[in-house]
Scaffold this motif. Structure first.
Motif, PDB file in Angstrom:
ATOM      1  N   VAL A   1       0.843  -1.205   0.000  1.00 18.04           N
ATOM      2  CA  VAL A   1       0.000   0.000   0.000  1.00 18.04           C
ATOM      3  C   VAL A   1       0.876   1.253   0.000  1.00 18.04           C
ATOM      4  N   TYR A   2       1.904   1.262   0.862  1.00 18.29           N
ATOM      5  CA  TYR A   2       2.795   2.429   0.921  1.00 18.29           C
ATOM      6  C   TYR A   2       3.606   2.563  -0.363  1.00 18.29           C
ATOM      7  N   ILE A   3       4.009   1.448  -0.942  1.00 13.97           N
ATOM      8  CA  ILE A   3       4.726   1.484  -2.217  1.00 13.97           C
ATOM      9  C   ILE A   3       3.838   2.087  -3.295  1.00 13.97           C
ATOM     10  N   SER A   4       2.570   1.679  -3.319  1.00 14.67           N
ATOM     11  CA  SER A   4       1.638   2.215  -4.314  1.00 14.67           C
ATOM     12  C   SER A   4       1.453   3.720  -4.153  1.00 14.67           C
ATOM     13  N   ARG A   5       1.364   4.172  -2.907  1.00 15.01           N
ATOM     14  CA  ARG A   5       1.218   5.615  -2.665  1.00 15.01           C
ATOM     15  C   ARG A   5       2.449   6.372  -3.138  1.00 15.01           C
TER      16      ARG A   5
ATOM     17  N   ARG B   1       4.556   5.457  -5.465  1.00 11.57           N
ATOM     18  CA  ARG B   1       4.588   5.457  -6.931  1.00 11.57           C
ATOM     19  C   ARG B   1       3.829   6.662  -7.483  1.00 11.57           C
ATOM     20  N   GLY B   2       2.642   6.864  -6.927  1.00 11.79           N
ATOM     21  CA  GLY B   2       1.822   7.969  -7.409  1.00 11.79           C
ATOM     22  C   GLY B   2       2.457   9.329  -7.178  1.00 11.79           C
ATOM     23  N   LYS B   3       3.301   9.432  -6.140  1.00 12.91           N
ATOM     24  CA  LYS B   3       3.937  10.707  -5.827  1.00 12.91           C
ATOM     25  C   LYS B   3       5.262  10.900  -6.570  1.00 12.91           C
ATOM     26  N   LEU B   4       5.897   9.796  -6.993  1.00  7.26           N
ATOM     27  CA  LEU B   4       7.207   9.889  -7.646  1.00  7.26           C
ATOM     28  C   LEU B   4       7.117   9.923  -9.171  1.00  7.26           C
ATOM     29  N   GLU B   5       6.147   9.211  -9.739  1.00  8.34           N
ATOM     30  CA  GLU B   5       6.068   9.102 -11.197  1.00  8.34           C
ATOM     31  C   GLU B   5       5.927  10.446 -11.908  1.00  8.34           C
ATOM     32  N   PRO B   6       5.170  11.408 -11.376  1.00  4.24           N
ATOM     33  CA  PRO B   6       5.105  12.712 -12.052  1.00  4.24           C
ATOM     34  C   PRO B   6       6.457  13.415 -12.138  1.00  4.24           C
ATOM     35  N   HIS B   7       7.411  12.989 -11.317  1.00  7.82           N
ATOM     36  CA  HIS B   7       8.737  13.620 -11.301  1.00  7.82           C
ATOM     37  C   HIS B   7       9.795  12.778 -12.025  1.00  7.82           C
ATOM     38  N   GLY B   8       9.361  11.739 -12.746  1.00  8.07           N
ATOM     39  CA  GLY B   8      10.292  10.964 -13.549  1.00  8.07           C
ATOM     40  C   GLY B   8      11.056   9.896 -12.795  1.00  8.07           C
ATOM     41  N   VAL B   9      10.529   9.452 -11.675  1.00  8.57           N
ATOM     42  CA  VAL B   9      11.162   8.363 -10.920  1.00  8.57           C
ATOM     43  C   VAL B   9      10.151   7.229 -10.783  1.00  8.57           C
ATOM     44  N   ALA B  10      10.570   6.050 -11.259  1.00  5.75           N
ATOM     45  CA  ALA B  10       9.703   4.873 -11.193  1.00  5.75           C
ATOM     46  C   ALA B  10      10.098   4.002 -10.009  1.00  5.75           C
ATOM     47  N   LEU B  11       9.115   3.345  -9.452  1.00  6.00           N
ATOM     48  CA  LEU B  11       9.337   2.420  -8.345  1.00  6.00           C
ATOM     49  C   LEU B  11       8.959   1.029  -8.845  1.00  6.00           C
ATOM     50  N   ARG B  12       9.973   0.265  -9.258  1.00  5.80           N
ATOM     51  CA  ARG B  12       9.753  -1.030  -9.886  1.00  5.80           C
ATOM     52  C   ARG B  12       9.655  -2.154  -8.860  1.00  5.80           C
ATOM     53  N   SER B  13       8.768  -3.082  -9.120  1.00  5.04           N
ATOM     54  CA  SER B  13       8.666  -4.291  -8.308  1.00  5.04           C
ATOM     55  C   SER B  13       9.613  -5.339  -8.874  1.00  5.04           C
ATOM     56  N   ILE B  14      10.347  -6.003  -8.002  1.00  5.58           N
ATOM     57  CA  ILE B  14      11.221  -7.105  -8.393  1.00  5.58           C
ATOM     58  C   ILE B  14      10.603  -8.369  -7.826  1.00  5.58           C
ATOM     59  N   ARG B  15      10.106  -9.189  -8.695  1.00 11.46           N
ATOM     60  CA  ARG B  15       9.324 -10.366  -8.302  1.00 11.46           C
ATOM     61  C   ARG B  15      10.097 -11.232  -7.304  1.00 11.46           C
ATOM     62  N   GLY B  16       9.464 -11.535  -6.193  1.00 11.52           N
ATOM     63  CA  GLY B  16      10.057 -12.408  -5.197  1.00 11.52           C
ATOM     64  C   GLY B  16      11.109 -11.762  -4.321  1.00 11.52           C
ATOM     65  N   PHE B  17      11.353 -10.439  -4.508  1.00 11.44           N
ATOM     66  CA  PHE B  17      12.386  -9.790  -3.692  1.00 11.44           C
ATOM     67  C   PHE B  17      11.910  -8.494  -3.068  1.00 11.44           C
ATOM     68  N   GLY B  18      11.650  -7.490  -3.894  1.00  9.50           N
ATOM     69  CA  GLY B  18      11.288  -6.201  -3.316  1.00  9.50           C
ATOM     70  C   GLY B  18      11.084  -5.130  -4.370  1.00  9.50           C
ATOM     71  N   TYR B  19      11.770  -3.981  -4.185  1.00 13.06           N
ATOM     72  CA  TYR B  19      11.505  -2.820  -5.023  1.00 13.06           C
ATOM     73  C   TYR B  19      12.794  -2.043  -5.294  1.00 13.06           C
ATOM     74  N   ARG B  20      12.792  -1.327  -6.433  1.00 14.74           N
ATOM     75  CA  ARG B  20      13.967  -0.544  -6.809  1.00 14.74           C
ATOM     76  C   ARG B  20      13.533   0.763  -7.460  1.00 14.74           C
ATOM     77  N   LEU B  21      14.251   1.837  -7.121  1.00 17.66           N
ATOM     78  CA  LEU B  21      14.018   3.130  -7.760  1.00 17.66           C
ATOM     79  C   LEU B  21      14.758   3.181  -9.088  1.00 17.66           C
ATOM     80  N   GLU B  22      14.085   3.728 -10.121  1.00 15.19           N
ATOM     81  CA  GLU B  22      14.699   3.885 -11.440  1.00 15.19           C
ATOM     82  C   GLU B  22      14.282   5.227 -12.027  1.00 15.19           C
ATOM     83  N   ILE B  23      15.167   5.799 -12.831  1.00  8.80           N
ATOM     84  CA  ILE B  23      14.845   7.044 -13.521  1.00  8.80           C
ATOM     85  C   ILE B  23      13.925   6.732 -14.691  1.00  8.80           C
ATOM     86  N   ASP B  24      12.880   7.500 -14.851  1.00  6.92           N
ATOM     87  CA  ASP B  24      11.896   7.289 -15.914  1.00  6.92           C
ATOM     88  C   ASP B  24      11.530   8.637 -16.511  1.00  6.92           C
TER      89      ASP B  24
END
Length: 233
Positions: free
Chosen positions: A199-203, A205-228
């Protein structure tokens, strides 16, 4: 922030933990120096509150040991609690690596104030600003922002969103595991489920994506920030 409380008196420990939790900290409690040493070798904490009068390994010996370089938390702030009012005991504690002390009995507001002061000094000694692409997290002033073309946009983050964001930035560009994020949010208490982390990751995402930063899910592990590419608001 995650705190370790080392106190063998169950009633005292329960009262301190309740007060710290109400103040917004994630608190883990152990009742012996031996258990604390074991935990401090592998798990990360922002500060420790240690009672001197522990059985077997006392708080002074524990403080001395946790300052060893091989300990994962050797540089974190340490506040010692003591029922001993002798000057020599307090001096010894400070000489062994404690950052501050309080004499029992004490009032919770003073403990919280001293803890905040220790954490502020610790943050100032480390990198106060975490960045990833246009995103900036000012940990000293508790401010999140995005920078584009000379303009700064503040990003509003709730307390737990801040905790997740801080952990992601500390690890970036490496991924952060979902288990570690959950631990950072709750310590050993399991009030927050793995689904709540999503839930917090989803929130975020919505706040970072407008600024060109993606929050990617890594299956079976976790999450990573990426420039988008920035998205239109």
């Amino acid at each position: 922030m995650r705190l370790l409380l080392v106190e063998d008196d169950v009633m005292v420990a329960s009262g301190i933990k309740l007060g710290l939790t109400d103040a917004g900290y994630a608190v883990d409690w152990v009742g012996s120096g031996e258990r604390a040493e074991e935990v401090l070798r592998t798990e990360a904490f922002d500060a420790a509150i240690i009672d001197i009068g522990l059985p077997h390994m006392d708080g002074l010996e524990l403080t001395k040991r946790l300052r060893r370089p091989e300990m994962a938390n050797h540089a974190m702030p340490v506040l010692i609690l003591t029922a001993r009012d002798a000057l020599s005991d307090r001096v010894q504690g400070l000489d062994l690596g404690a950052d501050d002390y309080m004499i029992k009995p004490f009032e919770l507001p003073e403990l919280l104030a001293r803890l905040r002061a220790l954490l502020r000094r610790s943050q100032a000694a480390n990198t106060a600003v975490l960045t990833f692409g246009p995103i900036e997290l000012d940990t000293a002033n508790r401010r999140a922002s995005a920078h584009h073309g000379g303009q700064t946009t503040l990003i509003e983050l709730g307390p737990r969103e801040w905790t997740v964001m801080e952990y992601l930035l500390i690890n970036a560009p490496k991924p952060a595991s979902k288990d570690k994020l959950l631990q950072a949010l709750t310590g050993w208490d399991k009030e927050i489920t793995p689904n709540a982390v999503e839930v917090y990751i989803s929130r975020l995402r919505g706040k970072l994506e407008p600024h060109g930063v993606a929050l990617r899910s890594i299956r079976g592990f976790g999450y990573r920030l990426e420039i988008d590419e920035p998205r239109a608001p």
